[in-house]
Design an enzyme around this catalytic site. Structure first.
Site, PDB file in Angstrom:
ATOM      1  N   GLU A  54      -6.506  19.023   4.107  1.00 53.60           N
ATOM      2  CA  GLU A  54      -5.293  18.261   4.377  1.00 53.60           C
ATOM      3  C   GLU A  54      -4.170  18.755   3.478  1.00 53.60           C
ATOM      4  OE1 GLU A  54      -6.451  13.919   5.833  1.00 53.60           O
ATOM      5  OE2 GLU A  54      -7.048  14.216   3.758  1.00 53.60           O
TER       6      GLU A  54
ATOM      7  N   TRP B 216       2.734   9.703   9.704  1.00 56.47           N
ATOM      8  CA  TRP B 216       1.773  10.188   8.734  1.00 56.47           C
ATOM      9  C   TRP B 216       2.482  11.187   7.825  1.00 56.47           C
ATOM     10  CZ3 TRP B 216      -3.354  11.070  11.997  1.00 56.47           C
ATOM     11  CH2 TRP B 216      -3.654   9.885  12.679  1.00 56.47           C
TER      12      TRP B 216
ATOM     13  N   TRP C 123       0.825  -1.218   0.000  1.00 57.03           N
ATOM     14  CA  TRP C 123       0.000   0.000   0.000  1.00 57.03           C
ATOM     15  C   TRP C 123       0.853   1.259   0.000  1.00 57.03           C
ATOM     16  CZ3 TRP C 123      -4.986   2.024   0.224  1.00 57.03           C
ATOM     17  CH2 TRP C 123      -5.134   3.291   0.781  1.00 57.03           C
ATOM     18  N   LYS C 124       0.388   2.251  -0.755  1.00 60.02           N
ATOM     19  CA  LYS C 124       0.879   3.618  -0.603  1.00 60.02           C
ATOM     20  C   LYS C 124      -0.301   4.562  -0.646  1.00 60.02           C
ATOM     21  CE  LYS C 124       2.667   6.505  -3.424  1.00 60.02           C
ATOM     22  NZ  LYS C 124       1.578   7.526  -3.368  1.00 60.02           N
ATOM     23  N   ASN C 125      -0.138   5.718   0.035  1.00 62.57           N
ATOM     24  CA  ASN C 125      -1.080   6.807  -0.163  1.00 62.57           C
ATOM     25  C   ASN C 125      -0.318   8.114  -0.337  1.00 62.57           C
ATOM     26  OD1 ASN C 125      -0.946   6.016   2.792  1.00 62.57           O
ATOM     27  ND2 ASN C 125      -2.078   7.901   3.104  1.00 62.57           N
ATOM     28  N   ASP C 126      -0.326   9.021   0.607  1.00 62.81           N
ATOM     29  CA  ASP C 126       0.132  10.385   0.347  1.00 62.81           C
ATOM     30  C   ASP C 126       1.577  10.473  -0.139  1.00 62.81           C
ATOM     31  OD1 ASP C 126      -2.299  10.875   1.459  1.00 62.81           O
ATOM     32  OD2 ASP C 126      -1.585  12.148   3.086  1.00 62.81           O
TER      33      ASP C 126
ATOM     34  N   ARG D   7      -2.483  17.911  11.425  1.00 61.82           N
ATOM     35  CA  ARG D   7      -1.557  17.036  10.708  1.00 61.82           C
ATOM     36  C   ARG D   7      -1.032  17.660   9.410  1.00 61.82           C
ATOM     37  NH1 ARG D   7      -6.660  14.468  10.553  1.00 61.82           N
ATOM     38  NH2 ARG D   7      -7.674  14.422   8.503  1.00 61.82           N
ATOM     39  N   ASP D   8      -0.153  16.889   8.772  1.00 58.34           N
ATOM     40  CA  ASP D   8       0.388  17.177   7.437  1.00 58.34           C
ATOM     41  C   ASP D   8       1.218  18.459   7.386  1.00 58.34           C
ATOM     42  OD1 ASP D   8      -1.253  15.018   6.913  1.00 58.34           O
ATOM     43  OD2 ASP D   8      -2.796  16.190   5.905  1.00 58.34           O
TER      44      ASP D   8
END
Length: 675
Positions: free
Chosen positions: A246, A124, A59-62, A197-198
């Site tokens: 985000e 994150w 899995w990957k996301n951001d 976050r982020d």
């Protein structure tokens, strides 16, 4: 016009021209051993994108903003090695690294910042910066991350990701290859905020300090710092009308009229106001404290359904004039609904890397996008059809599932002009890209698309009076990206057409239209070869298949805290009985099916060939072909061996210590084989 040309691109080629880098020749894949091949290339390979970035496994996301280090971009992204497609489970993400010269061909380097290494569990989104002036105290040139973690979560909070979000420092002293936490206390505490976050960190050269933007659900807070450790909140932007905010961004860019504008952007959800859920941005000015908007309403960098968590970064050769962007091609509404996981064991595809520019449009400024120019460096075939007149329906004598189409459409009398892409042999399934008198569209509703969504057709306006519309369409195994009128508008969406649906047809309704200069371009595959770990020395013994002689036969890795080490332990030949210990530590055999062997090395300076030696060597047929030694230092430095000369040969990695005097030992860590 048949789809007969294929090529695999394995070298890092096609560097940005402004960097003055020369394209390297393509390197054929020698093929990983069976164990690695299962992870890298499953038996079925029908859904993995051919010229877009994909996660090697799981899995990957951001995406995380790439950082320019040692002549190449370091691209980090959120990676979950424990992913099992259960949306209710939180197994946590780490930061994985791929390097690239050009934003097209990437080389996997494995996990750079592992999860579960401090009390705050997983990592994150955040951002990494090169601290050239050592403002944070980790050393000049250290790579420093400001990253969101949960602040000392309980076991239950780890399971459901509900712990207090806060911002923490991690750092790397080996050029961004491996990071470690700078303690487990936040440098920006969450203080009860549910969403916090982020962090995006940028350098403010005019005021000589760092700026961080942090997303807080319906707002973005601005902070400043002199040292990346102590932060002051200076301002916040509040907008409850674009969903959960985000991944903020802030950067200056020079427009085509010479004006320098600051751009403030966020990933957001504008569907409540009939706008995209991609990257919203505003132009304006930044005074070191607050952002002043040219206009209150946002513009959007993409109008499709799957361009989220975008990051932008500067071209280091022209930071005010050229900027690049990449995004995760997925959507949290259906993030786990992809055939790539069920069929091939991965879930994570990125958009094509774009070059973005700022253009003046009347009284307004807007960003325009084009696929990065280096994409052409992996082109393998061009099919030029010239001007094609269509009045009704025209199938093309072409088949493919990974290509680019360019054309300039002249509407004439037609009211709906377009292309059926990924068309089934019987014509019942296809994705449509087209233009009407008022809008351009991308429709995936008549082929496979993410389950459980109404999001099937995206639209962007076109000038009703314009006689022509320029289209550039990128089609890959599970994605379509539509660039309209030189990137004035872009639509990017996942399309899950069944394998074998490879046809193309043109159509024009209510009269003829011309598809001018119709060109189909094919590209070589840029699928990454995953990094292979030869030895990390984290166990009680040297590692599976490793052998040792002399004083090291009964020894094992040492718990240490050396500068530059990875994890808790290293291979330290002092462990066999101090400087007097002698012997060898040798890896199991491995095939040189990647371009570089890399490792961290410290200890005594006693090169091979001058007895006694403290040396590491690459052995082929039992003979050393590459060697390295220490620098009489306890600090581990990064060593890189180019092994392309011996591609396909079987090798061993060996640590030799037959020195017994001062600095008669070596420290070695994190031996990898990668591109």
């Amino acid at each position: 016009m048949s789809h007969t040309h294929t090529r695999t691109v394995r070298a890092l080629i096609g560097a940005f021209a402004v960097l003055g880098l020369t394209a390297a020749p393509a390197v054929a894949d020698a093929g990983p051993p069976a164990s690695a091949a299962a992870a890298a290339q499953p038996e079925r390979d029908e859904y993995r994108a051919q010229y877009h970035f994909t996660v090697p496994d799981r899995w990957k996301n951001d995406p995380q903003r790439p950082v320019f280090i040692d002549g190449k971009f370091h691209y980090y992204y959120l990676y979950n090695a424990d992913y099992d497609a259960d949306p209710s489970a939180n197994f946590g993400t780490a930061w994985r690294l791929a390097t690239t010269y050009d934003g097209v061909v990437f080389a996997d380097q494995g996990v750079a910042a592992p999860k579960g290494t401090n009390a705050n569990y997983d990592l994150w989104s955040g951002s990494a910066v090169v601290d050239h002036d050592d403002t944070a105290g980790f050393g000049e040139g250290a790579v420093v991350m400001l990253v969101t973690q949960m602040d000392h979560p309980t076991p239950a909070q780890k399971r459901n990701a509900s712990g207090q979000q806060a911002q923490f420092l991690w750092y790397s002293t080996d050029g961004g290859r491996n990071f470690q936490p700078a303690g487990d206390q936040p440098v920006i505490p969450g203080e009860g905020r549910r969403d916090f976050r982020d962090p995006k960190v940028v350098w403010d050269p005019e005021r000589g300090r760092w700026v961080a933007l942090i997303a807080e659900r319906d707002r973005v807070s601005f902070y400043t710092s002199d040292d990346l450790r102590t932060w002051t909140r200076t301002w916040e932007y509040v907008n409850p009308g674009i969903g959960t905010i985000e991944c903020p961004d802030l950067f200056p860019l020079r427009a085509d009229d010479g004006t320098i504008k600051w751009v403030f952007g966020v990933s957001a959800n504008g569907f409540a106001t009939n706008e995209p859920a991609t990257f919203a941005y505003w132009t304006g000015s930044y005074d070191g404290t607050a952002f002043t908007f040219d206009e209150q309403a946002p513009q959007w960098l993409d109008h499709g359904f799957d361009w989220y968590g975008a990051v932008t970064w500067e071209d280091p050769a022209a930071p005010l004039d050229r900027r690049y962007a990449i995004a995760w091609m997925n959507n949290w509404d259906y993030a786990h609904s992809t055939p790539t996981w069920t069929e091939e064991g991965f879930n994570g595809t990125d958009s094509i890397t774009r070059e973005i520019a700022l253009r003046r449009d009347g009284a307004h400024y807007r960003l325009v996008s084009q696929p990065v120019a280096a994409l052409q460096s992996i082109a393998t075939n061009h099919t030029r059809l010239g001007d094609v007149v269509v009045d009704g329906f025209l199938p093309l004598d072409y088949r493919g599932d990974a290509y680019q189409i360019e054309t300039v459409i002249t509407r004439q009398e037609a009211t709906n002009i377009g292309l059926q892409l990924r068309r089934s042999d019987d014509g019942t399934r296809h994705a449509d890209v087209g233009v009407t008198s008022t809008y351009a569209y991308l429709n995936r509703g008549q082929t496979g698309y993410p389950a459980g969504t109404w999001k099937t057709e995206s639209r962007t306006p076109v000038e009703a009076a314009a006689e022509t519309v320029r289209l550039r369409i990128l089609v890959d195994r599970t994605t379509i990206e539509l660039f309209v009128d030189d990137g004035r508008f872009v639509q990017s969406s996942q399309v899950f057409a069944p394998p074998g649906d490879e046809g193309i047809a043109l159509y024009a309704s209510d009269g003829p239209a011309v598809f001018g200069d119709l060109t189909i371009t094919e590209f070589g595959s840029v699928v990454q070869r995953p990094m292979r770990l030869i030895g990390d020395f984290e166990g009680a013994d040297w590692g599976p298949g490793w052998t040792a002689t002399g004083d090291f036969a009964t020894a094992g890795p040492t718990t240490s805290s050396l500068r530059g080490q990875v994890g808790a332990r290293v291979a330290d030949t002092y462990a066999g009985g101090g400087d007097a210990a002698i012997g060898t530590i040798t890896s199991p055999p491995f095939v040189l099916d990647r371009n570089f062997v890399r490792f961290a090395l410290g200890g005594g300076n006693h090169p091979l060939g001058v007895r006694p030696a403290t040396s590491v060597q690459l052995l082929i047929d039992g003979e050393p072909v590459l060697t390295a030694t220490g620098e009489d230092s306890a600090e581990l430095r990064r060593v890189e061996w180019d092994v392309r000369e011996w591609a396909g040969r079987v090798a061993h990695f060996q640590i030799l210590d037959d020195a017994t005097g001062a600095w008669g030992h070596l420290m070695v860590d994190q031996v990898t084989l990668a591109d």
